[in-house]
Design an enzyme around this catalytic site. Sequence first.
Site, short mmCIF file in Angstrom:
data_model
loop_
_atom_site.label_atom_id
_atom_site.label_comp_id
_atom_site.label_asym_id
_atom_site.label_seq_id
_atom_site.Cartn_x
_atom_site.Cartn_y
_atom_site.Cartn_z
N ASP A 1 -6.33 -1.55 1.83
CA ASP A 1 -7.47 -0.74 2.94
C ASP A 1 -7.67 -1.40 3.88
O ASP A 1 -8.51 -2.68 3.30
CB ASP A 1 -8.38 -0.11 2.37
CG ASP A 1 -7.96 1.02 2.66
OD1 ASP A 1 -7.90 2.22 3.87
OD2 ASP A 1 -9.34 2.01 2.55
N ARG A 60 0.66 -1.45 -0.05
CA ARG A 60 0.00 0.21 0.18
C ARG A 60 0.62 1.16 0.32
O ARG A 60 1.89 1.47 0.57
CB ARG A 60 -0.81 -0.03 0.89
CG ARG A 60 -1.23 0.99 1.67
CD ARG A 60 -2.52 1.26 -0.03
NE ARG A 60 -3.77 2.78 0.21
CZ ARG A 60 -4.64 3.10 1.48
NH1 ARG A 60 -4.88 2.09 2.42
NH2 ARG A 60 -5.06 3.88 1.24
N ARG A 74 -5.68 1.29 -4.45
CA ARG A 74 -4.84 0.65 -3.75
C ARG A 74 -5.13 -0.44 -3.37
O ARG A 74 -6.09 -1.31 -4.30
CB ARG A 74 -5.72 1.24 -2.04
CG ARG A 74 -6.94 1.06 -1.41
CD ARG A 74 -8.16 1.33 -1.76
NE ARG A 74 -7.49 2.54 -1.73
CZ ARG A 74 -8.20 4.04 -0.83
NH1 ARG A 74 -8.73 3.26 0.54
NH2 ARG A 74 -7.83 5.21 -1.15
#
Length: 165
Positions: free
Chosen positions: A98, A86, A95
Amino acid sequence: MAEWVEACIGLGGNVGDVRQHLRAALHLLRQAPGMQALQASSLFRTPPWGKLDQPPFLNMAAIVRTSLSPQELLALCLAIERAQGRVREDRWGPRTLDLDILTYGDRHIAEPGLAIPHPHMAVRAFVLAPLAEIAPDLRVNDVPVRDLLAQLDISGIENIGALEG
Protein backbone atom coordinates in the site's frame (compact mmCIF):
# COMPACT_ATOMS: atom_id res chain seq x y z
CA MET A 1 10.65 23.99 -15.90
CA ALA A 2 8.71 21.87 -13.41
CA GLU A 3 8.60 22.87 -9.78
CA TRP A 4 10.08 20.35 -7.33
CA VAL A 5 7.98 19.59 -4.25
CA GLU A 6 8.76 17.56 -1.17
CA ALA A 7 6.18 14.83 -0.57
CA CYS A 8 5.79 12.16 2.10
CA ILE A 9 4.63 8.67 1.24
CA GLY A 10 3.46 5.97 3.63
CA LEU A 11 4.30 2.39 2.64
CA GLY A 12 3.03 -0.85 4.12
CA GLY A 13 1.90 -4.39 3.54
CA ASN A 14 1.19 -7.71 5.22
CA VAL A 15 0.98 -10.34 2.45
CA GLY A 16 3.85 -12.23 0.84
CA ASP A 17 7.46 -11.06 1.08
CA VAL A 18 6.58 -7.61 2.39
CA ARG A 19 10.23 -6.56 2.82
CA GLN A 20 10.84 -7.30 -0.86
CA HIS A 21 7.67 -5.44 -1.88
CA LEU A 22 8.85 -2.41 0.12
CA ARG A 23 12.38 -2.60 -1.34
CA ALA A 24 10.92 -2.78 -4.85
CA ALA A 25 8.58 0.15 -4.16
CA LEU A 26 11.42 2.35 -2.91
CA HIS A 27 13.55 1.37 -5.91
CA LEU A 28 10.72 2.15 -8.35
CA LEU A 29 10.02 5.48 -6.64
CA ARG A 30 13.72 6.40 -6.89
CA GLN A 31 13.97 5.39 -10.55
CA ALA A 32 10.81 7.05 -11.82
CA PRO A 33 11.24 10.19 -13.93
CA GLY A 34 10.57 13.31 -11.89
CA MET A 35 11.40 11.60 -8.59
CA GLN A 36 14.27 11.91 -6.11
CA ALA A 37 14.30 9.84 -2.92
CA LEU A 38 15.48 11.83 0.08
CA GLN A 39 14.99 9.69 3.16
CA ALA A 40 13.26 6.50 4.31
CA SER A 41 12.30 5.56 7.84
CA SER A 42 13.02 2.38 9.67
CA LEU A 43 10.63 -0.52 9.32
CA PHE A 44 7.84 -0.75 11.90
CA ARG A 45 5.82 -3.86 12.75
CA THR A 46 2.29 -2.68 13.47
CA PRO A 47 -0.96 -4.37 14.45
CA PRO A 48 -3.72 -4.46 11.84
CA TRP A 49 -6.06 -1.50 11.81
CA GLY A 50 -9.69 -1.37 10.72
CA LYS A 51 -9.97 -5.07 9.97
CA LEU A 52 -8.32 -6.92 12.86
CA ASP A 53 -8.43 -10.57 11.69
CA GLN A 54 -5.26 -10.41 9.58
CA PRO A 55 -1.49 -10.58 10.08
CA PRO A 56 0.52 -7.62 11.41
CA PHE A 57 1.78 -5.08 8.91
CA LEU A 58 5.21 -3.76 8.11
CA ASN A 59 5.06 0.01 7.65
CA MET A 60 7.50 2.74 6.79
CA ALA A 61 7.54 6.29 5.45
CA ALA A 62 9.62 8.00 2.77
CA ILE A 63 10.30 11.60 1.89
CA VAL A 64 10.74 12.30 -1.81
CA ARG A 65 11.25 15.31 -4.02
CA THR A 66 9.12 15.24 -7.10
CA SER A 67 8.34 17.31 -10.15
CA LEU A 68 5.23 15.17 -10.72
CA SER A 69 1.83 16.68 -10.10
CA PRO A 70 -0.13 15.17 -7.20
CA GLN A 71 -2.26 13.26 -9.70
CA GLU A 72 0.83 11.93 -11.51
CA LEU A 73 2.37 10.91 -8.18
CA LEU A 74 -0.84 9.06 -7.29
CA ALA A 75 -0.79 7.27 -10.66
CA LEU A 76 2.83 6.25 -10.04
CA CYS A 77 1.99 4.92 -6.56
CA LEU A 78 -0.95 2.89 -7.91
CA ALA A 79 1.20 1.48 -10.73
CA ILE A 80 3.86 0.41 -8.21
CA GLU A 81 1.21 -1.27 -6.06
CA ARG A 82 -0.09 -3.20 -9.06
CA ALA A 83 3.45 -4.19 -10.08
CA GLN A 84 3.86 -5.74 -6.62
CA GLY A 85 0.65 -7.75 -6.90
CA ARG A 86 -1.74 -5.43 -5.08
CA VAL A 87 -5.37 -6.41 -5.60
CA ARG A 88 -8.00 -4.13 -4.06
CA GLU A 89 -10.62 -6.40 -2.52
CA ASP A 90 -11.30 -5.72 1.16
CA ARG A 91 -11.17 -2.19 2.50
CA TRP A 92 -8.47 -2.24 5.20
CA GLY A 93 -7.84 -5.90 4.35
CA PRO A 94 -4.60 -7.75 3.68
CA ARG A 95 -2.40 -6.38 0.91
CA THR A 96 0.99 -6.99 -0.64
CA LEU A 97 1.72 -3.26 -0.77
CA ASP A 98 0.00 0.00 0.00
CA LEU A 99 1.42 3.40 -0.97
CA ASP A 100 -0.33 6.48 0.35
CA ILE A 101 0.57 10.08 -0.41
CA LEU A 102 0.59 11.63 3.05
CA THR A 103 1.65 15.15 2.15
CA TYR A 104 2.55 17.06 -1.01
CA GLY A 105 4.35 20.21 0.01
CA ASP A 106 1.87 22.32 1.94
CA ARG A 107 -0.91 21.68 -0.56
CA HIS A 108 -4.44 20.75 0.45
CA ILE A 109 -6.25 18.74 -2.21
CA ALA A 110 -9.74 17.29 -2.06
CA GLU A 111 -10.88 15.67 -5.28
CA PRO A 112 -12.32 12.27 -6.16
CA GLY A 113 -9.69 9.62 -5.41
CA LEU A 114 -7.14 12.07 -3.99
CA ALA A 115 -7.10 13.80 -0.61
CA ILE A 116 -3.94 15.50 0.65
CA PRO A 117 -2.93 15.63 3.44
CA HIS A 118 -4.07 12.04 3.82
CA PRO A 119 -7.41 12.44 5.62
CA HIS A 120 -6.83 9.76 8.27
CA MET A 121 -3.12 10.06 8.95
CA ALA A 122 -3.56 12.12 12.13
CA VAL A 123 -5.37 9.21 13.84
CA ARG A 124 -3.21 6.35 12.57
CA ALA A 125 -0.16 5.60 14.70
CA PHE A 126 1.07 3.12 12.07
CA VAL A 127 1.43 6.07 9.69
CA LEU A 128 2.74 8.64 12.16
CA ALA A 129 5.36 6.50 13.95
CA PRO A 130 7.53 6.00 10.84
CA LEU A 131 6.87 9.55 9.66
CA ALA A 132 7.83 11.02 13.05
CA GLU A 133 11.17 9.23 12.82
CA ILE A 134 12.18 11.12 9.65
CA ALA A 135 10.04 14.28 9.82
CA PRO A 136 9.02 14.98 13.43
CA ASP A 137 8.59 18.71 12.80
CA LEU A 138 6.54 18.32 9.62
CA ARG A 139 3.30 20.17 10.16
CA VAL A 140 0.04 18.51 9.16
CA ASN A 141 -2.90 20.89 9.43
CA ASP A 142 -0.55 23.12 11.44
CA VAL A 143 0.32 20.45 14.04
CA PRO A 144 3.78 18.82 14.13
CA VAL A 145 3.79 15.10 13.37
CA ARG A 146 5.48 14.38 16.73
CA ASP A 147 2.58 16.08 18.56
CA LEU A 148 -0.03 14.17 16.56
CA LEU A 149 1.73 10.88 17.41
CA ALA A 150 1.96 11.80 21.10
CA GLN A 151 -1.85 11.87 21.24
CA LEU A 152 -2.23 8.26 20.00
CA ASP A 153 -1.92 4.78 21.47
CA ILE A 154 1.30 3.32 20.10
CA SER A 155 1.09 0.00 21.92
CA GLY A 156 1.96 -2.88 19.62
CA ILE A 157 4.04 -0.71 17.30
CA GLU A 158 7.65 -1.84 17.16
CA ASN A 159 10.60 -0.31 15.32
CA ILE A 160 12.38 -3.33 13.83
CA GLY A 161 15.24 -1.45 12.18
CA ALA A 162 16.30 -0.45 8.72
CA LEU A 163 15.02 -2.13 5.57
CA GLU A 164 18.19 -3.71 4.22
CA GLY A 165 18.94 -3.95 0.56
